[in-house]
Enzyme design. Structure first.
Site, short mmCIF file in Angstrom:
data_model
loop_
_atom_site.label_atom_id
_atom_site.label_comp_id
_atom_site.label_asym_id
_atom_site.label_seq_id
_atom_site.Cartn_x
_atom_site.Cartn_y
_atom_site.Cartn_z
N PHE A 34 0.85 -1.19 0.00
CA PHE A 34 0.00 0.00 0.00
C PHE A 34 0.89 1.26 0.00
O PHE A 34 1.92 1.28 0.66
CB PHE A 34 -0.88 -0.05 1.25
CG PHE A 34 -1.96 0.97 1.27
CD1 PHE A 34 -3.16 0.76 0.59
CD2 PHE A 34 -1.81 2.15 1.97
CE1 PHE A 34 -4.17 1.71 0.61
CE2 PHE A 34 -2.83 3.11 2.01
CZ PHE A 34 -4.01 2.88 1.32
N ASP B 141 1.54 -5.49 8.34
CA ASP B 141 0.41 -4.57 8.23
C ASP B 141 -0.82 -5.46 8.07
O ASP B 141 -0.96 -6.18 7.08
CB ASP B 141 0.58 -3.64 7.03
CG ASP B 141 -0.50 -2.58 6.99
OD1 ASP B 141 -1.66 -2.90 7.32
OD2 ASP B 141 -0.20 -1.42 6.62
N TYR C 7 -11.08 0.87 10.62
CA TYR C 7 -12.30 1.35 9.93
C TYR C 7 -12.69 0.46 8.76
O TYR C 7 -13.64 0.73 8.07
CB TYR C 7 -12.13 2.81 9.46
CG TYR C 7 -10.86 3.08 8.68
CD1 TYR C 7 -10.75 2.74 7.35
CD2 TYR C 7 -9.76 3.70 9.30
CE1 TYR C 7 -9.59 2.99 6.65
CE2 TYR C 7 -8.60 3.95 8.60
CZ TYR C 7 -8.52 3.59 7.26
OH TYR C 7 -7.37 3.83 6.57
N LYS C 8 -11.91 -0.62 8.54
CA LYS C 8 -12.23 -1.54 7.45
C LYS C 8 -13.14 -2.64 8.01
O LYS C 8 -14.30 -2.39 8.26
CB LYS C 8 -10.92 -2.06 6.86
CG LYS C 8 -10.17 -0.92 6.15
CD LYS C 8 -8.79 -1.24 5.66
CE LYS C 8 -8.24 -0.04 4.90
NZ LYS C 8 -6.82 -0.14 4.57
N ARG D 247 -12.29 -3.49 -7.21
CA ARG D 247 -12.21 -4.37 -6.04
C ARG D 247 -13.60 -4.62 -5.49
O ARG D 247 -14.38 -3.69 -5.30
CB ARG D 247 -11.37 -3.72 -4.92
CG ARG D 247 -9.89 -3.70 -5.18
CD ARG D 247 -9.12 -3.37 -3.91
NE ARG D 247 -9.68 -2.21 -3.21
CZ ARG D 247 -9.17 -1.71 -2.09
NH1 ARG D 247 -8.13 -2.29 -1.52
NH2 ARG D 247 -9.71 -0.67 -1.51
#
Ligand SMILES: *Cc1c(COP(=O)(O)O)cnc(C)c1O
Length: 412
Positions: A133, A210, A235-236, A384
């Protein structure tokens, strides 16, 4: 006798009917006015739980509005580590005393990576992959520019992701820290964390994962795998809300030796001692810097308790069923139109989202959002489909992929 290959695959309705976790969809806030047909982006921003609305109101009234500043003494000082410990128990596979909720994932990446590097004298290499990322790569670049550190880049196959062989080829006596994503944000590839972690440690390096795309979707065993450091978003799949503060994990074996770079009063041994010089706390609190974001860490507690009720194994099972269903539908409806599957076929090597590539997907995604079908797009060509196990139905996956097909047909 009918051979299993002759049976047609189950329909979305059949899959929903036998899904034991289906009732949990009602625990989430219903979008207004039927404006959302398929939410396929829970891997970027999880939906809010209904109970969160009530709990936030009660928090404002009670802990904040009534107890006022007393809440710091009564509860809030311990909140970052208490929430971290509960997450450790429910989703991380981590014993208490090693986890806390702190800053953004980016800032925690910086703090832990710097601490790890500083704690490895004589070693100056940070290993990371080019598919990681952006923020992970940028933080590493920044640290290398700031210190005498060298970046060792892995160029993984975008589909297979970073393998143990890739890591084995680059680690050695100068490896300080290896930073990899457990689930790749683009392809959804799930790295072999136990094997890679042992290899890195055997070479004398520190392993930092991560876990942004695995917390709450893929079972984790940070202690058992021997992980040194980990950070991840809340928050995912933890539905903590926009900008919810991130989670950090520091293995207990490192707590007394590692020092983070941003010394603040909340990481001091005695925050209210108002002492002349900084002395870090002996516990994981030493990685905290300033006043913790108590308000922003409330919602993720609700999802953590829901996960505790359902169990990570059941969540993983549904996640795999959802991604298998999405792949089968994409194969049937999108591949004939020139789309390419860009996620692993092996469920053991896949997180909870699947990616499909097509040159028109940037345009397709914009049109889908207008009609309430919400996947996301990652340039250059990747659409995605994120499948948050407790809030997504099989029928929703089908409606979404059919809509993708219709928009694609209209544009070609
Ligand atoms: C989502 C994500 C981030 C986001 O970092 P923030 O600081 O919260 O913006 C970082 N790393 C990975 C791997 C991610 O998937």
């Amino acid at each position: 006798m009918i051979k299993s290959t002759e049976l047609s695959p189950p329909t979305s309705a059949q899959l929903d009917a036998k899904d034991r976790l289906a009732p949990y969809r009602d625990y989430f806030v219903e979008p207004e006015g039927g404006s959302v047909i398929a939410y396929l982006d829970g891997n970027s921003l999880g939906r809010p739980l209904r109970v969160t609305a009530a709990n936030l109101a009660a928090f404002v009234q009670g802990e904040w509005g009534t107890s006022l500043i007393r809440s710091w003494d009564e509860k809030w000082m311990d909140e970052p580590t208490a929430v971290g410990d509960r997450l450790g128990e429910v989703v991380l596979g981590a014993a208490p005393g090693q986890s806390f909720i702190g800053d953004s994932t980016s800032v925690l990446l910086y703090k832990l990576l710097r601490a790890g590097l500083d704690g490895q004298p004589g070693r100056n290499q940070i290993v990371i992959d080019r598919d990681n990322f952006p923020t992970d790569r940028f933080i590493v670049e920044g640290i290398a520019a700031e210190l005498d550190a060298e970046i060792v880049w892995i160029d993984p196959d975008p589909l297979t992701g970073v393998t143990a062989e890739d890591v084995g080829a680059v680690i050695g006596p100068r490896t300080a820290v290896v930073l990899l994503s457990h689930v790749a944000y683009r392809s959804g590839f799930l790295a072999d964390a136990p094997t890679i972690t042992s290899m890195v440690k055997a070479a004398g390096g520190l392993m930092m994962w991560d876990i942004s795309h695995s917390i709450g979707a893929v079972p984790l065993e940070l202690d058992a795998w021997g992980v040194d450091l980990a950070v991840g978003c809340t928050y995912k799949y933890l539905n903590g809300g926009p900008g919810a503060p991130a989670l950090a994990y520091v293995n207990s074996s490192l707590l007394s030796s590692l020092r983070q770079p941003i010394w603040g009063w909340m990481g001091a041994a005695d925050p209210f001692g108002m002492s002349a010089n900084f002395e870090p706390a002996a516990t994981v609190r030493r990685f905290i810097t300033g006043t913790p974001p108590i308000l922003a860490m409330q919602p993720l507690k609700d999802m953590t308790e829901l996960i505790a009720e359902v169990g990570m194994d059941a969540i993983r099972e549904k996640s795999i069923a959802l991604t298998e269903h999405a792949l089968a539908l994409a194969e049937e409806l999108l591949v004939p139109l020139g789309a390419e599957i860009a996620s692993p076929r092996d469920p053991d090597r896949r997180g909870s989202h699947v990616s499909v590539n097509h040159p028109l997907f940037g345009e397709v995604t914009a049109r889908l959002w207008e009609q309430g079908v919400i996947p996301d797009f990652r340039p250059p060509h990747g659409l995605r489909i994120g499948l948050s196990p407790l809030s997504t139905s099989f029928a929703e996956v089908q409606a979404g992929i059919q809509a993708i097909r219709e928009v694609l047909v209209s544009l070609t």
